[in-house]
Write a protein that holds these residues in place. Structure first.
Motif, PDB file in Angstrom:
ATOM      1  N   LEU A   3     133.075  88.285  14.955  1.00 37.62           N
ATOM      2  CA  LEU A   3     132.857  88.477  16.394  1.00 37.62           C
ATOM      3  C   LEU A   3     131.363  88.478  16.714  1.00 37.62           C
ATOM      4  O   LEU A   3     130.911  87.780  17.643  1.00 37.62           O
ATOM      5  CB  LEU A   3     133.483  89.806  16.829  1.00 37.62           C
ATOM      6  N   ALA A   4     130.598  89.236  15.936  1.00 37.85           N
ATOM      7  CA  ALA A   4     129.159  89.304  16.170  1.00 37.85           C
ATOM      8  C   ALA A   4     128.496  87.952  15.936  1.00 37.85           C
ATOM      9  O   ALA A   4     127.631  87.524  16.718  1.00 37.85           O
ATOM     10  CB  ALA A   4     128.534  90.373  15.263  1.00 37.85           C
ATOM     11  N   GLN A   5     128.903  87.248  14.875  1.00 34.24           N
ATOM     12  CA  GLN A   5     128.277  85.970  14.548  1.00 34.24           C
ATOM     13  C   GLN A   5     128.521  84.942  15.642  1.00 34.24           C
ATOM     14  O   GLN A   5     127.633  84.156  15.986  1.00 34.24           O
ATOM     15  CB  GLN A   5     128.798  85.443  13.212  1.00 34.24           C
ATOM     16  N   ILE A   6     129.751  84.939  16.196  1.00 34.66           N
ATOM     17  CA  ILE A   6     130.035  84.029  17.309  1.00 34.66           C
ATOM     18  C   ILE A   6     129.130  84.361  18.492  1.00 34.66           C
ATOM     19  O   ILE A   6     128.538  83.471  19.119  1.00 34.66           O
ATOM     20  CB  ILE A   6     131.526  84.115  17.714  1.00 34.66           C
ATOM     21  N   GLY A   7     128.997  85.635  18.804  1.00 39.59           N
ATOM     22  CA  GLY A   7     128.148  86.039  19.920  1.00 39.59           C
ATOM     23  C   GLY A   7     126.679  85.718  19.707  1.00 39.59           C
ATOM     24  O   GLY A   7     125.964  85.353  20.646  1.00 39.59           O
ATOM     25  N   ILE A   8     126.236  85.831  18.462  1.00 38.31           N
ATOM     26  CA  ILE A   8     124.826  85.580  18.142  1.00 38.31           C
ATOM     27  C   ILE A   8     124.507  84.081  18.201  1.00 38.31           C
ATOM     28  O   ILE A   8     123.516  83.660  18.803  1.00 38.31           O
ATOM     29  CB  ILE A   8     124.491  86.130  16.733  1.00 38.31           C
ATOM     30  N   ASP A   9     125.363  83.276  17.574  1.00 35.42           N
ATOM     31  CA  ASP A   9     125.044  81.858  17.369  1.00 35.42           C
ATOM     32  C   ASP A   9     125.555  80.916  18.454  1.00 35.42           C
ATOM     33  O   ASP A   9     125.126  79.770  18.513  1.00 35.42           O
ATOM     34  CB  ASP A   9     125.619  81.388  16.025  1.00 35.42           C
ATOM     35  N   HIS A  10     126.454  81.398  19.321  1.00 37.24           N
ATOM     36  CA  HIS A  10     127.077  80.493  20.290  1.00 37.24           C
ATOM     37  C   HIS A  10     127.000  81.095  21.695  1.00 37.24           C
ATOM     38  O   HIS A  10     127.909  81.814  22.126  1.00 37.24           O
ATOM     39  CB  HIS A  10     128.520  80.201  19.863  1.00 37.24           C
ATOM     40  N   PRO A  11     125.930  80.779  22.417  1.00 40.74           N
ATOM     41  CA  PRO A  11     125.698  81.383  23.738  1.00 40.74           C
ATOM     42  C   PRO A  11     126.850  81.210  24.718  1.00 40.74           C
ATOM     43  O   PRO A  11     127.087  82.079  25.559  1.00 40.74           O
ATOM     44  CB  PRO A  11     124.444  80.650  24.236  1.00 40.74           C
ATOM     45  N   GLU A  12     127.601  80.123  24.585  1.00 44.47           N
ATOM     46  CA  GLU A  12     128.699  79.873  25.514  1.00 44.47           C
ATOM     47  C   GLU A  12     129.841  80.882  25.337  1.00 44.47           C
ATOM     48  O   GLU A  12     130.669  81.053  26.234  1.00 44.47           O
ATOM     49  CB  GLU A  12     129.228  78.440  25.367  1.00 44.47           C
ATOM     50  N   TYR A  13     129.891  81.542  24.182  1.00 46.47           N
ATOM     51  CA  TYR A  13     130.926  82.550  23.926  1.00 46.47           C
ATOM     52  C   TYR A  13     130.355  83.972  23.897  1.00 46.47           C
ATOM     53  O   TYR A  13     131.089  84.914  23.628  1.00 46.47           O
ATOM     54  CB  TYR A  13     131.622  82.260  22.591  1.00 46.47           C
TER      55      TYR A  13
END
Length: 228
Positions: free
Chosen positions: A171-181
């Motif tokens: 969850l954190a990695q998606i939020g960190i690396d993918h601004p659209e999510y």
């Protein structure tokens, strides 16, 4: 030391046994008493020895298995062998090193990621999620990030500890690396409150996803690294 035997290495590991190190390790579920710096020094001296690594793994001794993972040839393992090894990995550090030092470098990594993520055993599933974190960060092409967030949203709150930790990292990695999510990842983290009260040492980033995401995004401006 090309002809070193398992017995010789086990004797050396026994000589490195430190009761204080064992006490610290056992608090984290790792039943061995060898200082990891000394273990790495021994691995450096032994160099890569695949058959010795297999022999050390078969001892079922935690320190020996950690050493095996340092001196093995990651690409030499077959898919089913790695699957069996993961299920045999009792100690958390053996599990983590196997995933990070061996499976990630093996040609069967994607096949194992998919199989493990769907496994009913939560410890095995946590390995699949750990591999998914790596893909989110390094090779997100082809991943259904929205779908991953759906699963995290539905299952993370009640997941067993190790699986919950791995899902939270994703969850954190998606939020960190993918601004659209990022907004959705922050909202999920805030609503579920997983690891919100986790004790964090001074100078370390909290594993609570909203705090983790915000801090890592902030650091991106000054060369900070993400936790991965």
């Amino acid at each position: 030391m090309a002809d070193t035997t398992v017995a010789e290495v086990m004797a050396e590991l026994a000589a490195l046994e430190d009761p204080k190190a064992r006490a610290v390790n056992e608090r984290h579920g790792d039943d061995h008493g060898v200082n990891l710096g000394k273990l790495r020094a021994l691995a450096k001296r032994l160099k890569t020895q695949q058959e010795l690594a297999r022999g050390l793994w078969d001892t079922d001794d935690t320190a020996a298995r950690l050493l095996a993972l340092l001196i093995c040839r990651p690409k030499a393992y077959e898919r089913d062998e790695l699957d069996a090894m993961l299920r045999q990995a009792r100690a958390p550090k053996v599990h983590d090193w196997l995933v990070n030092y061996v499976v990630k470098k093996n040609p069967h990594v994607e096949e194992l990621r998919l199989a493990w993520s769907a496994d009913p055993d939560p410890v095995v599933a946590s390995a699949g999620w750990a591999l998914t974190v790596d893909r989110v960060a390094k090779k997100p092409e082809g991943l259904d990030l929205s779908g991953l967030l759906d699963v995290i949203e539905a299952r993370m709150k009640d997941a067993p500890d190790r699986l919950q930790w791995a899902m939270n990292h994703c969850l954190a990695q998606i939020g960190i690396d993918h601004p659209e999510y990022r907004a959705r990842a922050l909202e999920i983290g805030e609503r579920l409150e997983v690891l919100k009260d986790y004790p964090t040492s001074p100078g370390c980033t909290s594993p609570y996803a909203p705090t983790w995401i915000s801090e890592m995004v902030r650091r991106r401006g000054d060369g900070g690294k993400t936790m991965a």
